[in-house]
Motif scaffolding. Structure first.
Motif, short mmCIF file in Angstrom:
data_model
loop_
_atom_site.label_atom_id
_atom_site.label_comp_id
_atom_site.label_asym_id
_atom_site.label_seq_id
_atom_site.Cartn_x
_atom_site.Cartn_y
_atom_site.Cartn_z
N LEU A 1 -15.74 -12.31 -9.30
CA LEU A 1 -14.61 -12.27 -8.37
C LEU A 1 -15.03 -11.48 -7.14
N GLU A 2 -14.96 -12.14 -5.97
CA GLU A 2 -15.34 -11.51 -4.71
C GLU A 2 -14.11 -11.30 -3.83
N GLY A 3 -14.03 -10.13 -3.25
CA GLY A 3 -12.98 -9.84 -2.29
C GLY A 3 -13.59 -9.56 -0.93
N ARG A 4 -13.08 -10.23 0.11
CA ARG A 4 -13.59 -10.05 1.47
C ARG A 4 -12.46 -9.63 2.40
N THR A 5 -12.79 -8.73 3.31
CA THR A 5 -11.88 -8.35 4.38
C THR A 5 -12.63 -8.47 5.70
N PHE A 6 -12.00 -9.14 6.66
CA PHE A 6 -12.54 -9.27 8.01
C PHE A 6 -11.65 -8.43 8.93
N LEU B 1 -2.12 3.14 15.17
CA LEU B 1 -1.36 1.96 15.58
C LEU B 1 -2.22 0.71 15.68
N ASP B 2 -3.35 0.79 16.37
CA ASP B 2 -4.07 -0.46 16.65
C ASP B 2 -5.58 -0.33 16.65
N THR B 3 -6.14 0.77 16.17
CA THR B 3 -7.59 0.92 16.22
C THR B 3 -8.29 0.09 15.15
N LEU B 4 -7.78 0.15 13.92
CA LEU B 4 -8.35 -0.63 12.83
C LEU B 4 -7.39 -1.77 12.51
N GLN B 5 -7.81 -3.00 12.79
CA GLN B 5 -6.95 -4.17 12.61
C GLN B 5 -7.59 -5.13 11.61
N SER B 6 -6.93 -5.34 10.48
CA SER B 6 -7.36 -6.37 9.53
C SER B 6 -6.94 -7.73 10.08
N ARG B 7 -7.86 -8.67 10.11
CA ARG B 7 -7.58 -10.00 10.66
C ARG B 7 -7.34 -11.05 9.58
N ARG B 8 -8.16 -11.04 8.56
CA ARG B 8 -7.99 -12.01 7.47
C ARG B 8 -8.75 -11.53 6.25
N GLY B 9 -8.53 -12.18 5.14
CA GLY B 9 -9.21 -11.83 3.91
C GLY B 9 -9.25 -13.02 2.97
N PHE C 1 0.85 -1.20 0.00
CA PHE C 1 0.00 0.00 0.00
C PHE C 1 0.88 1.24 0.00
N SER C 2 0.25 2.38 -0.10
CA SER C 2 0.98 3.65 -0.12
C SER C 2 1.66 3.94 1.22
N THR C 3 1.21 3.28 2.29
CA THR C 3 1.80 3.51 3.61
C THR C 3 2.67 2.35 4.08
N GLY C 4 2.78 1.30 3.29
CA GLY C 4 3.56 0.13 3.69
C GLY C 4 2.93 -1.14 3.14
N ALA C 5 3.36 -2.30 3.65
CA ALA C 5 2.93 -3.58 3.10
C ALA C 5 2.13 -4.39 4.11
N PHE C 6 1.06 -5.04 3.62
CA PHE C 6 0.36 -6.07 4.37
C PHE C 6 1.09 -7.39 4.14
N VAL C 7 1.40 -8.10 5.21
CA VAL C 7 2.03 -9.42 5.11
C VAL C 7 0.94 -10.45 5.39
N GLU C 8 0.64 -11.29 4.38
CA GLU C 8 -0.54 -12.14 4.42
C GLU C 8 -0.17 -13.61 4.18
N PRO C 9 0.02 -14.40 5.23
CA PRO C 9 0.27 -15.84 5.06
C PRO C 9 -0.97 -16.54 4.49
N LEU D 1 -8.88 -18.26 -2.49
CA LEU D 1 -7.59 -17.96 -1.89
C LEU D 1 -7.87 -17.20 -0.60
N ALA D 2 -7.45 -17.77 0.54
CA ALA D 2 -7.69 -17.14 1.84
C ALA D 2 -6.37 -16.90 2.55
N PHE D 3 -6.33 -15.90 3.37
CA PHE D 3 -5.08 -15.54 4.06
C PHE D 3 -5.39 -14.84 5.37
N ASP D 4 -4.44 -14.95 6.30
CA ASP D 4 -4.46 -14.14 7.52
C ASP D 4 -3.65 -12.88 7.29
N VAL D 5 -3.73 -11.97 8.23
CA VAL D 5 -2.92 -10.74 8.18
C VAL D 5 -1.94 -10.79 9.34
N ARG D 6 -0.66 -10.97 9.02
CA ARG D 6 0.37 -11.05 10.05
C ARG D 6 0.78 -9.66 10.53
#
Length: 449
Positions: free
Chosen positions: A401-406, A379-387, A335-343, A353-358
């Motif tokens: 094509l569906e995209g989901r964010t939890f 820092l920690d108010t909005l936390q992506s958990r998985r997608g 992203f423009s502010t950094g990277a999501f690391v998604e195992p 294709l499913a992944f967590d957000v590390r």
């Protein structure tokens, strides 16, 4: 010494032209020497008087790029008593010159404040002139307004320090209780000696000044302040009217204020974890799932310029790449502010294709005169958990094509803030899905040639 403090911090001792010039120049010179010495000791950089008098804080920070952020925060706190002295002395100098006290508001406007101070250094006293009843009434009202606003802003500072900095929570007390209590304290102090007009407007001004103070201290940015004001401003106005009613009952200020302050800690602790929210966005692509699947795993730079709301500082996706294959592989969405690391947790080619957000980057870059903003919500108010991505076959060789964010949002009131977070996550999804659809179409067009 006590008389000196009354002269500087009081609101009743008169300030003539000579006193205004001598004390104003002396305090300004003292503060310049103290600030310049502190900057030199911390960074080795010297502040010239011209640099120091620059009204743009962003320009000052560029002069001393080596200064740590805590230095600017400490400098802002150190500035507060001098700010009060400047406002109180300017207000009383206006009284002495028989000028409208509402000109004191210009003290907060860059460049115009210097013009106002120079004018008051030249404007003669008019104490010998007959004072009209209207003028006396006006000056008394302004004094009461200044006291009320100061009390309201102080309550806001205590609340912010207690909940956000100490408890690290954005609960109902911050966004609902605090602006209401600020307005109530302002309305009470403004009307305690008698009913006065424009109480609701004064409650609104109190909330605005407190919001600008959080910007000054680098505790919030302009974007989040703008999103909070639609609920804070009406509550501040309502609280001011309630404070006016309390004052009409002729109750003593200490019990009334104590009750207002004691009401806030009751909502300081959130016992329930924020709910897991789901955002779903979809797009239809004129290609089978097998042709879409490789573009879901990773995609090259998104050349499409970001929409206007992303240019306000909100993080937006730029590219994605995959390291490995199958469950256990790691997807990095930059992203423009950094990277999501998604195992990767589920690899069901070519349908899911499913992944967590590390780890995740900040959700936005705040607009601020500072280089960095110490907002807890970054820092920690909005936390992506998985997608996950789902590829659903449609008739005629098409794919939905569906995209989901939890995600979890630790801000109250949830319904208000979730409106913004859901909307922005939808926009992020659409940017990614539209890019994938365009990439698939371009690939099929090249293959057809």
């Amino acid at each position: 010494m006590l008389e000196l403090f009354r002269l500087w911090f009081g609101l009743r001792q008169p300030i003539d032209r000579r006193t205004y010039v001598l004390h104003g120049a002396g305090l300004m010179a003292f503060k310049y020497c103290a600030d310049s010495l502190a900057l030199y000791l911390v960074t080795g950089v010297r502040w010239t008087p011209i640099d120091y008098l620059n009204p743009l804080l962003s320009q000052r920070t560029r002069i001393a790029p080596a200064a740590p952020q805590w230095f600017w925060l400490a400098l802002a706190i150190w500035t507060l008593p001098f700010l009060w002295i400047g406002v109180s002395m300017t207000l009383r100098r206006l009284f002495d010159a028989r000028r409208t006290p509402w000109l004191c508001l210009l003290f907060f406007v860059p460049l115009l404040n210097w013009m106002l101070m120079v004018f008051l250094c030249l404007d003669p006293s008019r104490t010998a002139q007959r004072v009209s009843k209207e003028f006396l009434h006006d000056t008394t009202r302004v004094r009461a307004a200044v006291q009320g606003v100061a009390a309201g802003v102080a309550i806001g500072a205590i609340s912010l320090g207690l909940y956000v900095l100490l408890f690290k929570t954005y609960n109902a007390a911050v966004f609902l209780g605090t602006p209401f209590t600020m307005g109530a304290a302002t309305g009470y102090l403004y009307n305690r000696s008698g009913p006065r007009p424009r109480t609701a407007e004064l409650g609104l001004i109190t909330v605005v000044i407190a919001a600008l103070a959080t910007l000054l201290f680098a505790l919030e940015g302009a974007l989040c302040i703008a999103m909070a004001l639609p609920i804070a401003l009406p509550l501040g106005m309502l609280g001011a009217k309630i404070g006016e009613l309390i004052a009409a009952e002729r109750r003593e200020s200490k019990p009334a204020t104590a009750l207002l302050l004691l009401a806030l800690p009751l909502s300081a602790v959130n016992l329930n974890a924020p709910p897991l929210r789901e955002v779903l966005t979809s797009v239809e692509i004129d290609a089978p799932p097998a042709a879409v699947w490789p573009h879901v795993l990773g995609f090259a730079d998104i050349d499409e310029p970001p929409d206007w709301f992303f240019r306000l500082g909100i993080a937006y996706p730029q590219r994605a790449r995959l390291e490995g294959k199958g469950a256990g592989a790691v997807r990095r969405c930059e992203f423009s502010t950094g990277a999501f690391v998604e195992p990767i947790t589920a690899w069901e080619e070519p349908s899911r294709l499913a992944f967590d957000v590390r780890s995740q980057p900040p959700p936005l870059h705040e607009w601020s005169p500072y280089r960095h903003v110490h907002a807890q919500h970054l820092l920690d108010t909005l936390q992506s958990r998985r997608g996950e991505f789902r590829l659903i076959p449609l008739p005629n060789g098409r794919t939905r094509l569906e995209g989901r964010t939890f995600y979890q949002l630790a801000m109250e009131p949830q319904n208000y803030w979730a409106f913004f977070s859901d909307l922005l996550i939808h926009r992020i999804h659409r940017r990614v899905l539209a890019h994938i659809a365009a990439a698939v179409s371009a690939g099929r067009a090249r293959a057809a040639r």
